[in-house]
Scaffold this motif. Structure first.
Motif, PDB file in Angstrom:
ATOM      1  N   ALA A 197       0.828  -1.205   0.000  1.00 40.58           N
ATOM      2  CA  ALA A 197       0.000   0.000   0.000  1.00 40.58           C
ATOM      3  C   ALA A 197       0.864   1.257   0.000  1.00 40.58           C
ATOM      4  O   ALA A 197       0.560   2.244  -0.698  1.00 40.58           O
ATOM      5  CB  ALA A 197      -0.925  -0.010   1.214  1.00 40.58           C
ATOM      6  N   THR A 198       1.958   1.235   0.767  1.00 41.24           N
ATOM      7  CA  THR A 198       2.877   2.387   0.777  1.00 41.24           C
ATOM      8  C   THR A 198       3.482   2.607  -0.605  1.00 41.24           C
ATOM      9  O   THR A 198       3.570   3.739  -1.094  1.00 41.24           O
ATOM     10  CB  THR A 198       3.992   2.170   1.814  1.00 41.24           C
ATOM     11  OG1 THR A 198       3.413   2.000   3.103  1.00 41.24           O
ATOM     12  CG2 THR A 198       4.946   3.352   1.841  1.00 41.24           C
ATOM     13  N   GLU A 217       0.833   4.129  -2.921  1.00 43.56           N
ATOM     14  CA  GLU A 217       0.588   5.550  -2.675  1.00 43.56           C
ATOM     15  C   GLU A 217       1.704   6.403  -3.267  1.00 43.56           C
ATOM     16  O   GLU A 217       1.453   7.444  -3.892  1.00 43.56           O
ATOM     17  CB  GLU A 217       0.465   5.810  -1.176  1.00 43.56           C
ATOM     18  CG  GLU A 217      -0.810   5.237  -0.561  1.00 43.56           C
ATOM     19  CD  GLU A 217      -0.795   5.334   0.953  1.00 43.56           C
ATOM     20  OE1 GLU A 217       0.135   5.966   1.495  1.00 43.56           O
ATOM     21  OE2 GLU A 217      -1.706   4.769   1.592  1.00 43.56           O
ATOM     22  N   MET A 267       6.807  12.025   0.930  1.00 43.61           N
ATOM     23  CA  MET A 267       6.710  10.703   0.307  1.00 43.61           C
ATOM     24  C   MET A 267       8.034   9.953   0.444  1.00 43.61           C
ATOM     25  O   MET A 267       8.052   8.757   0.765  1.00 43.61           O
ATOM     26  CB  MET A 267       6.348  10.845  -1.172  1.00 43.61           C
ATOM     27  CG  MET A 267       6.178   9.523  -1.909  1.00 43.61           C
ATOM     28  SD  MET A 267       6.613   9.652  -3.649  1.00 43.61           S
ATOM     29  CE  MET A 267       8.406   9.750  -3.548  1.00 43.61           C
ATOM     30  N   ALA A 318       1.406   6.437  -6.977  1.00 37.54           N
ATOM     31  CA  ALA A 318       0.310   7.294  -7.443  1.00 37.54           C
ATOM     32  C   ALA A 318       0.755   8.752  -7.506  1.00 37.54           C
ATOM     33  O   ALA A 318       0.461   9.463  -8.481  1.00 37.54           O
ATOM     34  CB  ALA A 318      -0.895   7.145  -6.524  1.00 37.54           C
TER      35      ALA A 318
END
Length: 515
Positions: free
Chosen positions: A449-450, A453, A504, A456
């Motif tokens: 998931a990290t 993200e 990020m 994205a």
């Protein structure tokens, strides 16, 4: 369970005459058998839900009842359970048809509510050939699939070549398919449009019955067994990618047969999913390369990159034309410029999608699909086993270490560094998706998931940079004031997006490992 193993190939109608002139088809009867087939299901399509097909076949005065399971299909090669018996008179006792008690009981429960759902009507010309140490039934089916009757009837053309293995090695099916695809002249330059067909007649019939337009298909999760050999894992992963690829290529390929002007473009998601399938496949080639023949990896990596590049160009124009540009076109006072820019962009998008269609429709692509599938099945599995979970963790540790370095360097290296970081994120994410069954599920899910993200965010920045590059291609005569305004807005968006990068990068550096 009796097993049916066959390779199904869709034949382009314009190549039918040349196929029938192939020397291997000299034994085909001039007049084939006409086969009338009716497929049955319950009103709520319980058999379809259970991935079964129930068919009654009529050949002259004879009738046959067939039950098929879905089995597995990859590269056009299907392996499925099949039971076929002369149709009994009166009520059918499925325990006498199917030798699996649970399946027979389910069919018996459904029997009172069975009804005709769709039909196939085709002429089959078949011959048994001896080829590459195998006996193979070679059949050419020409006819149609139909739903309903009268004015409400819907029909779809059916033109296929089926190669069913009667005895011998599976590799012989691929060898025969390749020989047929080269055409009667046996030359790659004059190959036939004989494309591996992943869908069964039943799947096509159900889609026609439901009136469903073809929908883009996402990748299905890959589950690797912990006791697999590394090369077995690659085989499973690459064939899953190939299945994903083939599930999405029919609609983009069909554009090659449509009129150049006015034909609607396929849903952009088809090209996107094709691109994802190839990214995953190329990631698999990199991930497993130390356990694969070096020249084999180099050949197929280069081959799939060529198709990926064509898909990338089409995807860039799809995103630009359907997602980015519509929200940024100005008000009516500059409508003429907006229309001119839209027309120019649409022309570029159509050209890029047509280039993809022609590449997918090229006989060379069909030959490559057959050759790659055949070579993956033929890869020998070494006797010496590597501990797969340990190997997976070692590869992921190396990948995460490289990713942290690239995250630290991304700001210093500017756009090139961000681009390399985005590619590294994708590769590591796909790697984790391949290997997730070998890892701690919760930790792997959090880590993936990290990565998603971060990917994205970088993807949004990349889309903005791509839009800048595409706008730079607009001829100076086309909407110059509008293009300048759009470029100015793009630059402001990019600068705002860059402010999110430090957070990020910190998140990536702190991201827990998935093992």
């Amino acid at each position: 369970m009796p097993q049916e193993t066959e390779l199904k190939l869709a034949l382009h109608p314009k190549d039918a005459a040349r196929l029938l002139a192939h020397p291997l088809l000299g034994g085909l009867p001039r007049a084939g058998q006409r086969l009338f087939n009716t497929y049955f299901d319950t009103p709520e399509l319980a058999l379809r839900e259970a991935r079964l097909a129930l068919r009654e076949r009529r050949v002259g005065a004879r009738r046959w009842l067939t039950v098929k399971t879905s089995g597995s299909t990859v590269g056009g090669l299907s392996r499925r359970g099949e039971w076929e018996v002369p149709k009994p008179r009166g009520r059918v006792d499925f325990a006498r048809v199917v030798d699996e008690p649970a399946l027979a009981a389910a069919l018996q429960d459904w029997a009172p509510r069975l009804r005709a759902v769709f039909r196939t009507d085709f002429v089959r010309r078949a011959v048994v050939v001896e080829h590459a140490g195998a006996r193979i039934e070679l059949a050419v089916d020409d006819g149609h699939i139909s739903v309903g009757s009268g004015r409400r009837a819907r029909r779809e053309r059916l033109l296929e070549v089926e190669l069913e293995l009667l005895d011998g090695p599976v590799d012989a099916l691929f060898d025969l398919a390749h020989t047929l695809a080269l055409g009667p002249e046996g030359q790659a330059a004059r190959a036939l449009r004989l494309h591996p067909e992943p869908r069964s007649k039943a799947e096509r019939g159900y889609a026609l019955f439901a009136g469903q337009a073809a929908m883009p298909r996402r990748a299905t999760p890959l589950a690797l067994a912990r006791d697999m050999a590394v090369r077995e894992s690659f085989q499973a992963a690459s064939l899953a990618c190939l299945t994903h690829l083939q599930a999405n290529e029919a609609e983009p390929r069909a554009l090659a047969d449509l009129p150049l002007a006015g034909a609607p473009l396929p849903d952009p998601e088809f090209v996107h999913q094709l691109r994802v399938a190839l990214r995953r496949l190329r990631t698999g080639l990199r991930l497993f390369r130390e356990h694969l023949p070096r020249r084999w990896v180099a050949h197929w990596s280069a081959h799939w990159k060529g198709l990926a590049d064509a898909l990338g160009a089409a995807r860039n124009w799809d995103v630009f034309a359907t997602e980015w540009l519509p929200d940024r076109l100005p008000d009516s006072d500059t409508r003429a410029e907006a229309q001119a820019l839209r027309a120019w962009v649409d022309a570029q998008r159509r050209a890029a999608n047509l280039a993809v269609a022609r590449r997918l429709a090229d006989p060379a692509h069909a030959l490559a699909l057959l050759a790659f599938t055949r070579s993956v099945f033929a890869l020998p599995v070494p006797r010496a086993r590597v501990n797969l979970p340990r190997w997976a963790v070692a590869r992921l540790r190396a990948g995460h270490a490289r990713l942290r370095e690239q995250a630290r360097d991304a700001r210093r290296l500017g756009p090139d560094g961000r681009h390399e970081l985005r590619l590294a994120l994708k590769k590591l994410r796909y790697t984790q998706e391949f290997l997730i069954g070998l890892l701690d599920p919760q930790r792997a899910a959090r880590s993936t998931a990290t990565l998603a993200e971060a990917q994205a965010l970088l993807g949004e920045l990349n889309d903005l940079a791509t839009a800048q590059g595409l706008l730079q291609q607009v001829p100076a005569r086309v909407a110059p004031a509008l293009v300048a305004a759009l470029q100015s807005g793009l630059q402001a968006q990019l600068e705002a997006g860059l402010l999110a990068l430090p957070a990020m990068e910190s998140a990536l550096e702190r991201s827990p490992p998935p093992w």
